[in-house]
Design an enzyme around this catalytic site. Structure first.
Site, PDB file in Angstrom:
ATOM      1  N   PHE A 105       0.835  -1.204   0.000  1.00 19.61           N
ATOM      2  CA  PHE A 105       0.000   0.000   0.000  1.00 19.61           C
ATOM      3  C   PHE A 105       0.876   1.262   0.000  1.00 19.61           C
ATOM      4  CE2 PHE A 105      -3.081   3.049   1.731  1.00 19.61           C
ATOM      5  CZ  PHE A 105      -4.191   2.738   0.963  1.00 19.61           C
ATOM      6  N   TYR A 131     -11.995   2.134   9.955  1.00 17.07           N
ATOM      7  CA  TYR A 131     -13.177   2.399   9.117  1.00 17.07           C
ATOM      8  C   TYR A 131     -13.436   1.339   8.068  1.00 17.07           C
ATOM      9  CZ  TYR A 131      -9.366   4.399   6.296  1.00 17.07           C
ATOM     10  OH  TYR A 131      -8.190   4.587   5.624  1.00 17.07           O
ATOM     11  N   LYS A 132     -12.615   0.281   8.055  1.00 15.40           N
ATOM     12  CA  LYS A 132     -12.848  -0.774   7.047  1.00 15.40           C
ATOM     13  C   LYS A 132     -13.758  -1.850   7.647  1.00 15.40           C
ATOM     14  CE  LYS A 132      -8.784   0.465   4.439  1.00 15.40           C
ATOM     15  NZ  LYS A 132      -7.322   0.380   4.321  1.00 15.40           N
ATOM     16  N   ARG A 173     -11.851  -5.382  -7.427  1.00 19.60           N
ATOM     17  CA  ARG A 173     -11.744  -5.907  -6.060  1.00 19.60           C
ATOM     18  C   ARG A 173     -13.125  -5.867  -5.388  1.00 19.60           C
ATOM     19  NH1 ARG A 173      -8.386  -2.702  -1.446  1.00 19.60           N
ATOM     20  NH2 ARG A 173     -10.301  -1.495  -1.500  1.00 19.60           N
ATOM     21  N   ASP A 201       0.844  -4.129   9.279  1.00 18.56           N
ATOM     22  CA  ASP A 201      -0.303  -3.288   8.969  1.00 18.56           C
ATOM     23  C   ASP A 201      -1.505  -4.227   8.804  1.00 18.56           C
ATOM     24  OD1 ASP A 201      -2.303  -1.745   7.821  1.00 18.56           O
ATOM     25  OD2 ASP A 201      -0.898  -0.506   6.678  1.00 18.56           O
TER      26      ASP A 201
HETATM   27  C1  LIG Z   1      -6.638   1.627   4.125  1.00 16.99           C
HETATM   28  C2  LIG Z   1      -5.195   1.449   4.395  1.00 16.99           C
HETATM   29  C3  LIG Z   1      -4.447   2.451   5.021  1.00 16.99           C
HETATM   30  C4  LIG Z   1      -5.114   3.769   5.337  1.00 16.99           C
HETATM   31  O1  LIG Z   1      -4.342   4.659   6.006  1.00 16.99           O
HETATM   32  P1  LIG Z   1      -5.012   6.025   6.521  1.00 16.99           P
HETATM   33  O2  LIG Z   1      -3.936   6.732   7.163  1.00 16.99           O
HETATM   34  O3  LIG Z   1      -6.149   5.631   7.414  1.00 16.99           O
HETATM   35  O4  LIG Z   1      -5.568   6.742   5.334  1.00 16.99           O
HETATM   36  C5  LIG Z   1      -3.118   2.206   5.298  1.00 16.99           C
HETATM   37  N1  LIG Z   1      -2.544   1.023   4.988  1.00 16.99           N
HETATM   38  C6  LIG Z   1      -3.249   0.045   4.365  1.00 16.99           C
HETATM   39  C7  LIG Z   1      -2.594  -1.239   4.022  1.00 16.99           C
HETATM   40  C8  LIG Z   1      -4.585   0.234   4.044  1.00 16.99           C
HETATM   41  O5  LIG Z   1      -5.274  -0.715   3.427  1.00 16.99           O
END
Ligand SMILES: *Cc1c(COP(=O)(O)O)cnc(C)c1O
Length: 405
Positions: free
Chosen positions: A127, A222-223, A369, A197
């Site tokens: 990511f 939030y996921k 996805r 993560d």
């Molecule tokens: C969604 C996601 C994030 C989001 O980071 P924010 O700081 O909340 O925007 C980070 N890492 C991964 C792997 C994600 O899927």
């Protein structure tokens, strides 16, 4: 292979022990939501909870609510609840900031537990925010550098210069999942630590951070946790590091006694020092309502249904959408709770699907996805989604043929 029928899908919904949980969410009519891995939907309890915090705690309680309404403890209280989903002890998790900021804090803090080692090792293609933050962390560490290597080469790349391995446990595109215990063991054998993560793992797959020997982790609220857009994220630090670890962003809300207003910084006990600025009370309230919902859920049933939804989707797509290439590992233990396909026209196919009320994600350059969220998604909906996907693929092929003609 014979095609799965709508009646078969309905029969699976009838036998689904989680089906009643759908009522715990407010979902719009006419939409099949396959994006709860990106933004979880609204729990039915959340609007009233938010109204209470705004009107009573803020409106009437005013500043007294920091103590009277439990605002001050909210970050550790909610962290303790999330810990149950992570297989961690309550005092090992705190809620604060965003995942990105937590990544930075733990990257610097984790690397400083391994002085003399300069490398932060990441997976190529992970990511983007994880990589951006690793590069920023490396810039503040003496001689710091980031090494990005392919998944297959990761274990061999851990060496005597590796301070920290930073990995997304479940990959945001492919859904492929790392073996957490084995990776931790490999890193520890070389004297390095691992930062996980868990953004696509918490609430998606069974986790046991303690049993896996995990050092550090972060993840999204939030996921799969349904904490609302931009919900605060979480930080996990294993108890064994609490004595030694220091945050590079020592804000007053991570101080042992913020309301003593002491000039000298003294970090709070353990993971609580990873709070930084004033707690985002409204966001925390929405997050807590999503997390509370999870505490009543049979997670074993959730993860079993996730596997069943995946198998159903994959089998039906193989039959009805022959142009799609499945890129997610089929073995349940080797993936998260989303399913992804590659197709050269993925972008226009997803736009077509969304226009049909079937909401998934397009991820550049060519990935479709779909999040499989067992609390509010049924087999009939997946049947309808894959039927729509088949129609969208056929429409795309026809358009392509017209362009060639
Ligand atoms: C969604 C996601 C994030 C989001 O980071 P924010 O700081 O909340 O925007 C980070 N890492 C991964 C792997 C994600 O899927």
């Amino acid at each position: 292979m014979s095609a799965i029928t709508l009646d078969e899908a309905r029969a699976l919904d009838k036998r689904d022990v989680l089906a009643p949980w759908r009522e715990a969410f407010i979902l719009p009519q006419g939409v099949i939501y396959l994006d709860g891995n990106s933004l979880g939907p609204l729990p039915r309890t959340t609007p009233a909870r938010l109204a209470q915090v705004v009107e009573r705690e803020w409106g009437c309680g005013l500043i007294r609510s920091w103590t009277d309404a439990g605002w001050l403890e909210a970050q550790t209280r909610i962290g303790g609840k999330i810990a149950r989903l992570l297989g961690a002890a309550p005092e090992e998790v705190v809620v604060a900031d965003s995942t990105s900021i937590n990544l930075f804090k733990l990257m610097v803090a984790g690397a400083r537990l391994r002085p003399g080692r300069r490398t932060i090792l990441i997976e190529a293609g992970d990511f983007p925010t994880d990589r951006h933050m690793a590069e920023a962390a490396a810039r503040v560490l003496p001689g710091g550098r980031v090494a990005a290597v392919a998944r297959e080469a990761l274990v061999d790349a851990i060496d005597a210069d590796t301070a920290l391995v930073v990995l997304c446990h479940v990959h945001y595109r492919s859904g492929a999942r790392h073996g957490m215990a084995a990776m931790n063991a490999a890193a520890h054998a070389a004297g390095a630590l691992v930062l996980w993560d868990l953004s696509h793992s918490a609430g998606a797959v069974g986790l046991d951070l303690s049993a896996c020997g995990a050092d550090l982790a972060v993840g999204c609220g939030y996921k799969f946790l349904n904490g609302g857009p931009g919900a605060p994220a979480f930080v996990y630090v294993a108890a064994q590091w609490h004595g030694a670890i220091e945050t590079p962003l020592p804000g007053w809300f991570g101080h042992r006694a913020p309301f003593d207003f002491a000039a000298a910084y003294e970090g709070a006990e353990g993971v609580a020092r990873f709070a930084c600025g004033t707690a985002p009370v409204l966001g925390l309230a929405a997050l807590e309502s999503g997390v509370d919902l999870w505490l009543g859920v049979d997670t074993g049933a959730v993860f079993a249904k996730s596997a069943a939804l995946f198998a159903f989707f994959a089998e039906m797509a193989a039959d009805r959408c022959p142009d799609l290439a499945l890129i997610t590992p089929v073995q349940a233990g080797a993936r998260g709770s989303h399913i992804s396909f590659a197709h050269p026209q993925a972008s226009s196919i997803m736009a077509d699907l969304v226009a049909r009320g079937i909401i998934g994600d397009f991820r550049p350059p060519d990935i479709l996805r779909f999040g499989l969220t067992p609390l509010y998604l049924g087999f009939e909906e997946v049947w309808r989604a894959v039927s729509g996907l088949a129609d969208a693929c056929e429409a795309s092929a026809r358009n392509g043929a017209n362009h060639l003609a």
